[in-house]
Design an enzyme around this catalytic site. Structure first.
Site, mmCIF file in Angstrom:
data_model
loop_
_atom_site.group_PDB
_atom_site.id
_atom_site.type_symbol
_atom_site.label_atom_id
_atom_site.label_comp_id
_atom_site.label_asym_id
_atom_site.label_seq_id
_atom_site.Cartn_x
_atom_site.Cartn_y
_atom_site.Cartn_z
ATOM 1 N N GLU A 167 0.812 -1.223 0.000
ATOM 2 C CA GLU A 167 0.000 0.000 0.000
ATOM 3 C C GLU A 167 0.841 1.268 0.000
ATOM 4 O O GLU A 167 0.511 2.237 0.696
ATOM 5 C CB GLU A 167 -0.938 0.004 1.219
ATOM 6 C CG GLU A 167 -1.937 -1.128 1.177
ATOM 7 C CD GLU A 167 -2.832 -1.178 2.410
ATOM 8 O OE1 GLU A 167 -4.060 -1.181 2.212
ATOM 9 O OE2 GLU A 167 -2.315 -1.238 3.538
HETATM 10 C C1 ACM Z 1 -2.071 -5.433 4.042
HETATM 11 O O1 ACM Z 1 -3.120 -5.941 4.473
HETATM 12 N N1 ACM Z 1 -2.007 -4.152 3.767
HETATM 13 C C2 ACM Z 1 -0.882 -6.245 3.813
#
Ligand code: ACM
Length: 529
Positions: free
Chosen positions: A341
């Protein structure tokens, strides 16, 4: 809730027979006969022999492979487990010929299939013999033995129960060498006692890795001497989601967790999440921001807004300091560098960053491990990717698998223990899915993602994110009963995969969890005992 008693008993192992309560407690409840196959994860091969039932008695001794301190340690742990409920002395002695009934823990002599993690367990009227090639295999065998005994064995108080073990032979070994769980200490800190209590539970289901998510936007939870404010400020008062999850592991705490887990044949994997998920560090040290200005601390649950400054050399001094200090206190092979992310980092900057950082992991003797996004940076083929997607295709991952990279399977809509069971679950999130027990159990790690087959899969991992979790009770409620489902997917053969069998065996675990005071979710899908 838990259980200082157990911890105390574990520390006083050898003195224990002397301090047992003189007057035992309750009368024996009638329990249905256990079968050799009533074990989670399902063993590879069971050959019952009704003539071979063994009964642990006050005379039983635990004998271990001569000359093996590790085998003796496994024997001592087994004695610690069996003494409180039986009230028997169960001395742990080196092997020699003896007329006494015994539980023998031997190195070597097992079926050749057991490999480095498996074991062979034989039960006859004279005793129990567990054979393995390694102490880890012996330990796995003792966890099976524990489940073959009546559930009362988990009682912290002496029980008047007949301690029978069903006769026959088990030959057992894992499908995947990696069977993991993850705990998020960043969103809410969890103490050493909470982590080690979770380790106790994981080890009962043959989980052999615990990944600790140590840093994120809301908190930094591991002492780094060269950047001391990471913990004093970034892990200090007011950190965590809603500002109510402060705390951090000192290096001494971390080493204690590593040692406690190692004694239960679980390897700790530390994660420093970067180049995103870094607000706790960047709000603590202004120089880690491209504009030199520290952003405010964050206690909300937004993701994807933070990024280290990719084109500043100071960033790589910081990252190298952290990796060096963390590698020095981590005996296990893996160092997890996050990488998920990173929405505030451009694709080009992401690759630049990872290509600088991946060699630092090798420089300090560790194997790089990251969320599946790291495969966008073409890491070396010894790097491991953790798949957390909800779909069944991922081109970067399939290409990496074709190049030889290994993959850990943690599909968020199957393996994330922080997802709610259903819409009424008090804790947890639901962005990936509601995950009932049958969902957690109902998938195959080697067919989940196109192009990532059995040979590319190193194993499975069940992550538990802590945005909504405060206490050990909360951790237990989300992990049980789904953690045992993921453990079975990692250990047992595809041929043994069977929901009816699994849910029946899961139901049999409930009396054990009640005695261990595990706060589990009583799923309506399971015939609870
Ligand atoms: C995640 O759940 N951002 C690895």
């Amino acid at each position: 809730m838990r259980r200082t008693v157990t911890r105390l008993l574990a520390m006083t192992a050898l003195a224990l027979p002397l301090i047992l309560p003189a007057t035992p407690a309750t009368a024996a409840p009638t329990t249905p006969a256990r079968q050799l196959a009533d074990v989670i994860p399902a063993p590879v091969e069971t050959r019952p022999d009704a003539r071979g039932t063994f009964q642990i008695s006050p005379l039983t001794v635990i004998r271990t492979a001569p000359g093996s301190v590790d085998a003796w340690q496994v024997g001592r742990q087994l004695a610690d487990t069996l003494r409180p409920a039986t009230g028997y002395p169960l001395p742990v002695l080196p092997v020699r010929a003896t007329p006494l009934p015994e539980i023998a823990l031997l190195i070597g002599g097992a079926d050749s299939r057991v490999g480095q993690q498996g074991y062979q367990l034989d039960v006859t009227r004279r005793g129990v013999t567990i054979r393995a090639n390694t102490p880890a295999g012996l330990f796995a065998g003792t966890q099976t033995l524990r489940q073959l005994l009546p559930a009362d064995i988990e009682s912290p108080q002496r029980q008047r129960t007949t301690w029978t073990v069903p006769g026959g032979r088990i030959v057992d070994y894992p499908r995947f060498s990696y069977r993991g769980a993850m705990l998020d200490l960043a969103r809410h800190f969890h103490t050493v006692d909470e982590i080690t209590a979770y380790v106790d539970l994981l080890s009962q289901y043959k989980i052999n890795y615990l990944h600790l998510h140590l840093t994120d936007d809301q908190g930094w939870r591991i002492q780094i001497d060269s950047w001391p404010r990471l913990t004093s400020v970034g892990g200090g008062p007011g950190t965590g989601v809603d500002g109510v999850g402060p705390g951090y592991l000192t290096k001494a705490d971390y080493k204690a967790v590593v040692a406690y887990a190692a004694a239960r044949h679980i390897t700790i994997i530390p994660e420093i999440d970067m180049p995103g998920h870094t607000n706790a560090a960047q709000s603590t040290y202004p120089e880690l921001n491209c504009d030199g200005v520290a952003p405010p601390p964050r206690t909300d649950t937004a993701v994807g807004y933070s990024s280290l400054c990719i084109n500043d050399e100071l960033t790589y001094r910081f990252v190298e300091d952290v990796i060096r200090e963390l590698a020095a206190i981590t005996p296990g092979p893996f160092l997890h560098i996050g990488g998920d992310e990173a929405h505030a980092t451009t694709d080009e900057d992401y690759r630049t960053f990872m290509q600088r950082v991946l060699p630092l992991v090798s420089k300090y003797g560790k194997r790089a491990y990251g969320w599946n996004e790291i495969m966008q940076a073409d890491p070396p083929t010894d790097a491991v990717a953790q798949f957390w997607g909800t779909g069944t295709t991922n081109t970067d991952l399939a290409e990496a698998a074709a190049r030889g990279n290994k993959v850990i399977m943690s599909p968020a809509n199957k393996a994330y223990l922080d997802m709610k069971y259903d819409r009424n679950t008090r804790l947890g999130l639901s962005w990936a899915a509601y995950i009932e027990v049958s969902d957690a159990y109902g998938w195959d790690p080697a067919t989940r993602v196109a192009g990532v087959g059995e040979n590319a899969v190193l194993g499975v991992e069940a992550p538990l994110w802590s945005e909504t979790l405060r206490s050990l009770d909360d951790i237990e409620y989300m992990a049980f009963p789904r953690l045992p489902a993921i453990a079975e997917l990692g250990w047992s053969t595809t041929a043994s995969h069977n929901w009816e069998s699994f849910r029946t065996r899961l139901g049999q675990q409930a009396p054990r969890w009640r005695l261990q005071q595990v706060d589990f979710y009583p799923s309506p899908q399971v015939p609870w005992r």
